[in-house]
Design an enzyme around this catalytic site. Structure first.
Site, short mmCIF file in Angstrom:
data_model
loop_
_atom_site.label_atom_id
_atom_site.label_comp_id
_atom_site.label_asym_id
_atom_site.label_seq_id
_atom_site.Cartn_x
_atom_site.Cartn_y
_atom_site.Cartn_z
N GLU A 95 4.65 8.72 -5.97
CA GLU A 95 4.96 8.00 -7.20
C GLU A 95 5.43 8.96 -8.29
O GLU A 95 5.62 8.57 -9.44
CB GLU A 95 3.74 7.22 -7.70
N CYS A 129 -0.53 4.87 -5.76
CA CYS A 129 -1.20 5.74 -4.79
C CYS A 129 -1.15 5.22 -3.35
O CYS A 129 -1.71 5.85 -2.45
CB CYS A 129 -2.66 5.95 -5.20
N THR A 171 -9.05 13.06 -15.02
CA THR A 171 -8.92 12.43 -13.70
C THR A 171 -7.60 12.79 -13.03
O THR A 171 -7.17 12.13 -12.08
CB THR A 171 -9.04 10.90 -13.80
N SER A 221 -8.17 -1.56 -14.11
CA SER A 221 -7.89 -0.80 -12.89
C SER A 221 -9.12 -0.76 -11.98
O SER A 221 -9.01 -0.90 -10.76
CB SER A 221 -7.45 0.62 -13.24
N HIS A 264 -9.66 5.99 -1.22
CA HIS A 264 -8.83 6.57 -2.27
C HIS A 264 -9.76 6.97 -3.41
O HIS A 264 -10.61 6.19 -3.84
CB HIS A 264 -7.81 5.55 -2.76
N SER A 378 -2.29 1.14 -7.51
CA SER A 378 -2.27 0.20 -8.63
C SER A 378 -1.04 -0.69 -8.61
O SER A 378 -0.01 -0.34 -8.03
CB SER A 378 -2.34 0.97 -9.95
#
Length: 503
Positions: A95, A129, A171, A221, A264, A378
């Protein structure tokens, strides 16, 4: 030899199609999360305990998505003694978009030039992801299809995860994973056992095409991630129950039927909560759970909760995290080595977790295990699927070679250079200001990169990017030419031969 059967010997279904070899790349520098807490002026433990993160790898302006993928592909080819003409499909999941038209895959094709092999299918695949998993599924489907010509497929997942200054920045992370796919694999896909859920949501997205930074709705999320996990697990269980019933078994599937379970990992604490979430699913779906003894002890108060109302229920979360703590330690905690030490790599994240499981166990411990893999991207797209590890763990077996190739991950992590949060922040600002520029020469030091790392040398006035490779250590300095000039017979003879690391 894995993947070496001639087409004339193959039936309609190549046997045990899956992952034959893996290679993982992460940056040579990191920032300590405890030091970042102090630098950011937040409470001690916010990143290290609240998120479960210890260190975060990051890239200077010398590295971009192209260089990461060039590095991990060449490393996999060299370390496994493979010729580039043995690859018939190459697909990239990412991405990290630096060009809206030209794919990363076409940049990687530079590595194939000396071999003369341009007959390589595949292209880039993008959805947050999840792109690496979609690329992996496409590779497996190709090997199992009428299009397969007997050669390997190569899957690359790579990303640079960066955030604007604020609560999401810790993160981040960066890295790439390359996976060799073919028949007779030590990690074989279990046919028919995939549970997928896809839905529209704006939980995390990148609408600003001149910025590396995403727009994130953190709470949404998490809700999307956990709801997708619920749905995928339900579909997966239904499919495996149907398989078992066809075989005459009425057994109920539970988490104990996974030898290992990897997720993940945006941050490690969410992974621990996710395993607890799956135990909640097992508990609620069981017709008569034993709350007097065993893993469900004392959970009877939660018998009537509705899953969709519990995403942020602290009582439910706390109770099931406690109930699943032993399960987590045995089946999932070993998968968090890379995630804890390097951070979120986006598309490679779940495969870094898979590599971590392999790196921290012996071939005998891995043999015969079912590995559950939950991939989430996402927007959103998610799949829970399973791999079956081969029973053959004898010395020299494909499983033995796979484990040997990854057993030094901790040593490689420990060999990185720690930099101060101030230097990290300077690097983030430099990337923010320059990543989209033409006529740009990167400033980051090349000597700080690991040997064998590809890096950006310049971007010309037409945005064309040029790369060079940092020399390998002396013991591997002649290897690229040797690999590229190998005959097919030589490649088959040396296939998957473990080599010394250059780091």
């Amino acid at each position: 030899m894995p993947g070496s059967a001639p087409i004339s010997c193959l039936g309609p279904w190549p046997k045990d199609v899956g992952i034959i070899a893996m290679e993982l790349y992460f940056p040579s520098q990191y920032v300590d999360q405890a030091e970042l807490e102090q630098f950011d002026g937040v409470s001690a433990g916010k990143y290290t305990v609240g998120l479960g993160q210890a260190r975060m790898g990051f890239c200077s302006d010398r590295e971009d998505i192209n260089s990461l993928c060039l590095t991990v592909v060449q490393r996999l080819m060299e370390r496994n003694g493979l010729s580039y003409d043995s690859v018939g499909r190459l697909e990239v999941g990412t991405e990290t978009i630096i060009d809206k038209s030209k794919s990363v895959k076409t940049v990687i094709m530079q590595l194939f030039e000396d071999s003369g092999n341009t007959d390589v299918e595949g292209i880039d695949t993008t959805n947050a992801c999840y792109g690496g998993t979609a690329a992996l599924f496409n590779a497996v489907n190709w090997v199992e299809s009428s299009s397969w010509d007997g050669r390997y497929a190569l899957v690359v997942a790579g990303d640079i995860a960066v955030y604007a200054t604020g609560s999401a920045r810790p993160t981040g992370g960066a890295g790439a994973v390359a996976m060799l796919v073919g028949p007779n694999a030590p990690l074989a896909f279990e046919r028919g056992l995939r549970g997928t859920h896809m839905q529209h949501a704006y939980d995390f997205y990148k609408p600003d095409l001149v910025s590396e930074y995403p727009v994130v709705d953190g709470k949404l999320s998490i809700e999307c991630y956990l709801s997708a996990l619920d749905r995928c697990y339900s579909v997966y269980r239904n499919k495996i129950h149907a398989q078992w019933q066809r075989e005459g078994s009425e057994k109920r599937f539970s988490l104990e039927d996974f030898g290992f379970l990897v997720f993940h990992s945006p941050y490690c604490k969410l992974v621990q909560k996710s395993l607890a979430r799956l135990m909640l699913n097992d508990f609620l779906s069981h017709p008569s759970p034993n709350t007097e003894d065993g893993p469900f002890t004392g959970l009877d108060a939660f018998r009537d909760v509705k899953p969709e109302e519990t995403y942020f229920d602290r009582d439910v979360e706390k109770a099931f995290m406690k109930a699943s703590s032993d399960l987590f330690d045995r089946k999932t905690k070993p998968s968090l080595l890379i995630s804890n030490e390097n951070g979120n790599m986006y598309t490679p994240s779940v495969y870094g977790c898979l590599a971590s499981v392999i790196a921290t166990h012996t071939p005998a411990q891995m043999a015969g295990q079912r590995v559950g893999v939950f991939s989430y991207g996402s927007g959103f797209a998610a799949t829970l699927y399973s791999l079956r590890v081969t029973q053959d763990h004898t010395p020299g077996s494909s499983l033995d070679k796979l484990v040997s190739s990854l057993c030094d991950l901790k040593v490689r992590l420990d060999s990185r250079k720690k930099v101060s949060p101030a230097v990290f922040a300077e690097n983030m600002k430099l990337r923010e200001d320059t990543h989209h520029l033409a006529s740009y020469v990167p400033r980051g030091p090349v000597d700080d990169l690991f040997p064998g790392t590809w890096y950006l040398t310049r971007v010309d006035d037409k945005h064309r990017r040029e790369y060079a490779r940092r020399p390998l250590d002396h013991d591997l300095s002649a290897e690229p030419e040797l690999v590229r000039s190998s005959t097919t017979a030589e490649v088959n003879h040396h296939l998957l031969k473990p080599m010394e690391l250059d780091q």
